[in-house]
Design a protein around this motif. Structure first.
Motif, short mmCIF file in Angstrom:
data_model
loop_
_atom_site.label_atom_id
_atom_site.label_comp_id
_atom_site.label_asym_id
_atom_site.label_seq_id
_atom_site.Cartn_x
_atom_site.Cartn_y
_atom_site.Cartn_z
N TYR A 1 14.19 87.12 52.55
CA TYR A 1 13.49 86.42 51.12
C TYR A 1 14.70 86.87 49.84
O TYR A 1 15.23 87.88 49.96
CB TYR A 1 12.19 86.83 50.87
CG TYR A 1 11.24 86.25 52.02
CD1 TYR A 1 10.67 84.94 51.50
CD2 TYR A 1 10.81 86.95 53.08
CE1 TYR A 1 9.96 84.42 52.76
CE2 TYR A 1 9.97 86.57 54.07
CZ TYR A 1 9.50 85.00 53.86
OH TYR A 1 8.53 84.43 54.74
N ASP A 2 14.16 86.23 48.81
CA ASP A 2 14.87 86.56 47.47
C ASP A 2 13.89 87.58 46.83
O ASP A 2 12.63 87.16 46.37
CB ASP A 2 15.03 85.43 46.48
CG ASP A 2 16.11 84.58 46.77
OD1 ASP A 2 16.92 85.14 47.37
OD2 ASP A 2 16.06 83.42 46.56
N SER B 1 13.78 91.91 52.69
CA SER B 1 14.96 91.52 51.94
C SER B 1 16.07 90.56 52.68
O SER B 1 16.86 89.99 51.70
CB SER B 1 15.61 92.86 51.27
OG SER B 1 14.74 93.17 50.51
N GLY C 1 20.29 92.05 50.07
CA GLY C 1 20.34 91.15 48.90
C GLY C 1 19.48 91.36 48.00
O GLY C 1 19.30 90.51 46.91
N ALA C 2 18.55 92.43 48.18
CA ALA C 2 17.59 92.49 47.11
C ALA C 2 18.08 92.99 45.82
O ALA C 2 19.27 93.63 45.94
CB ALA C 2 16.46 93.87 47.51
N GLU C 3 17.24 92.74 44.68
CA GLU C 3 18.01 93.06 43.39
C GLU C 3 17.08 93.99 42.85
O GLU C 3 15.88 94.16 43.20
CB GLU C 3 17.74 91.93 42.48
CG GLU C 3 18.54 91.83 40.95
CD GLU C 3 18.45 90.59 40.09
OE1 GLU C 3 18.27 90.82 39.06
OE2 GLU C 3 18.19 89.65 40.82
N GLU D 1 11.74 82.23 39.79
CA GLU D 1 12.98 83.11 39.74
C GLU D 1 13.42 83.76 41.33
O GLU D 1 14.34 83.70 41.65
CB GLU D 1 13.08 84.17 38.61
CG GLU D 1 13.16 83.33 37.52
CD GLU D 1 12.94 84.46 36.34
OE1 GLU D 1 14.01 85.08 35.93
OE2 GLU D 1 11.81 84.57 35.72
N TYR D 2 12.17 84.35 41.80
CA TYR D 2 12.11 84.93 43.10
C TYR D 2 11.02 84.66 43.97
O TYR D 2 10.18 84.04 43.65
CB TYR D 2 12.12 86.63 42.80
CG TYR D 2 13.15 87.27 42.09
CD1 TYR D 2 14.28 87.47 42.28
CD2 TYR D 2 12.95 87.07 40.61
CE1 TYR D 2 15.36 87.93 41.55
CE2 TYR D 2 13.92 87.60 39.59
CZ TYR D 2 15.20 88.05 40.18
OH TYR D 2 16.01 88.30 39.46
N ASP D 3 11.29 85.17 45.39
CA ASP D 3 10.19 84.76 46.44
C ASP D 3 9.18 85.86 46.19
O ASP D 3 7.89 85.55 46.27
CB ASP D 3 10.82 84.74 47.86
CG ASP D 3 11.61 83.62 48.15
OD1 ASP D 3 11.50 82.68 47.47
OD2 ASP D 3 12.60 83.77 48.92
N SER E 1 7.58 84.65 39.90
CA SER E 1 7.85 84.77 41.50
C SER E 1 6.72 83.96 42.21
O SER E 1 5.74 83.84 41.74
CB SER E 1 8.16 86.07 41.71
OG SER E 1 6.90 86.72 41.85
#
Ligand SMILES: Cc1cc2nc3c(=O)[nH]c(=O)nc-3n(C[C@H](O)[C@H](O)[C@H](O)COP(=O)(O)OP(=O)(O)OC[C@H]3O[C@@H](n4cnc5c(N)ncnc54)[C@H](O)[C@@H]3O)c2cc1C
Length: 409
Positions: A26-27, A23, A175-177, A3-5, A209
């Protein structure tokens, strides 16, 4: 599919700094156990862990930290000193450039002379008479906004104190969640991916991840590592401190705490107002008010001699620690006597800089990696007690890991 890097566990001093660095490339998902607090209500994030619950109260050390977005940085006094850079360099991590960057990001500089309060000036003058040279504390405070209220460690109602919220917000803008109220419990390696297991609002969750960075702070990181199969050593330090103080027959206005300090080999002294002094004097039938109280904190470089268990912490002062505290308190008492304090009382021992629970050279290598190949970056990797505010170095370590990641891609 991943789902994430990168999943970063914890949004405090080190975690937020790594997130901000990586960020845009990368995701990134940041998992944070606490919630989003306004700086003015940061005191709601206080978390007190008591060590040695089976000891009598004199053996106990209360350890302070915060669970909130931005981590314990929300509660700081804003002290921004360089610590441990030589020690880290010897272990193969050079953070010189990153320290410069953090100092620039937060505009860290000594408090201007016109903002020093009367307690601080008295501390500086009397120390000098006794032959000790004070330094002015570099602060992560916007002096234009600061109203000298002396309540930095409750948050900051004037938005003057600078914290890791700055890096968290920058990471999100890149872009970080961020998932709040998510407590990571365990990391499982499955082939080329990691699964982070945890709970959010009491519901069990698993997120995958490519890579994981654990930055949950020195009291929580070892729990996650131990749950994941990495046994951590008994190496906890907390920079034990006590504040001694008393009543004088003149009064002070509010002022920034710890605005000056005197560094010694294994302790430091700094002027500090503690509410606790009023209560302890009250127990001795001495009435006092905030404006009549003067205090000095002795903060020591304590032995790495504690352990974080599943649901308990073992930490007490060794004989050498007691000696270090006594040495500091002896000088602080001389200063207070000269300031006019008759009856000197002391707070209980506490610690606000827990570290050392997943140390460099033992649990992680100088690339911040564990034997399970995921990263750890927070106060748990510090090899020994700095005996001084560690925040600046922890942020610099976060930046360093971020740069390593960017350079390796
Ligand atoms: C009252 C007080 C005043 C201080 N003043 C200063 C100062 O003036 N200068 C200074 O240099 N230092 C100061 N410190 C110390 C400094 O704040 C800490 O050393 C530093 O914040 C530690 O950074 P960290 O990244 O290791 O952990 P933290 O900043 O504590 O961050 C860890 C984060 O991880 C989160 N977390 C924990 N467990 C989990 C989990 N299982 N899952 C998800 N998230 C999790 C926590 O909620 C937290 O947000 C002070 C500390 C206190 C308590």
């Amino acid at each position: 599919m991943n789902e994430y890097d990168y999943i970063i566990i914890g949004s405090g001093a080190s975690g937020a700094a790594v997130a901000e660095k990586i960020s845009s490339e990368y995701d990134v998902l940041i998992l944070e156990k606490g919630s989003y607090l306004k700086l003015s209500e940061a005191h709601k994030g206080y978390f007190k862990s008591s060590s040695c619950k089976d000891f009598d109260k004199h053996g106990k050390v209360d350890i302070l930290s915060a669970n909130a977005v931005g981590g314990t940085t929300l509660l700081t006094i804003g002290n921004g000193i360089r610590t441990q850079e030589k020690k880290l360099e010897n272990l193969g991590i050079d953070i010189e450039k990153e320290l410069d960057e953090v100092e620039k990001d937060f505009d860290i500089s000594p408090i201007p002379k016109n903002m020093l309060g009367e307690r601080t000036k008295l501390f500086i003058d009397i120390s000098k008479e006794l032959g000790f040279e004070s330094k002015i504390m570099p602060k992560m405070i916007d002096v234009k906004k600061c109203k000298n209220c002396g309540k930095c460690n409750m948050g900051c109602q004037f938005q003057a104190k600078k914290t890791s919220l700055y890096y968290v917000e920058k990471a999100i803008s890149k872009g970080a969640e961020l998932k709040t109220n998510f407590e990571a419990l365990k990391i499982i390696k499955r082939g080329n991916e990691y699964i982070v297991e945890g709970k959010q609002d009491e519901n069990h969750k698993s997120i995958s991840s490519k890579k994981v960075i654990v930055s949950a702070g020195a009291l929580d990181t070892p729990k996650i590592l131990n749950n994941s199969g990495i046994i951590t050593p008994k190496n906890l330090f907390v920079d034990v401190y006590v504040t001694i103080g008393g009543k004088v027959n003149y009064s002070f206005k509010e002022e920034i705490n710890m605005a000056a300090y005197i560094p010694f080999k294994d302790f430091m002294l700094s002027p500090y107002y503690s509410e606790r002094i009023i209560k302890i004097l009250g127990e001795e039938k001495i009435e006092s008010k905030r404006e009549n109280i003067i205090g000095i904190m002795t903060k020591i470089k304590d032995d790495s001699f504690g352990f974080v268990g599943k649901d308990y912490i073992e930490k007490y002062c060794t004989g050498k620690d007691v000696q270090r505290i006594s040495n500091g308190v002896a000088i602080a008492s001389q200063i207070l006597k000269k300031a006019g304090v008759d009856k000197i009382v002391s707070t209980e021992a506490a610690g606000a800089h827990p570290g050392g629970t997943a140390p460099l050279g033992i649990t992680v290598d100088n690339q911040f990696k564990t034997k399970m190949d995921f990263y750890v970056c927070d106060a748990s990797i510090l090899p020994e007690s700095p005996g001084a505010p560690p925040l600046l170095s922890l942020m610099a370590l976060g930046k360093k890991l971020g740069e390593n990641i960017l350079n390796s891609s």
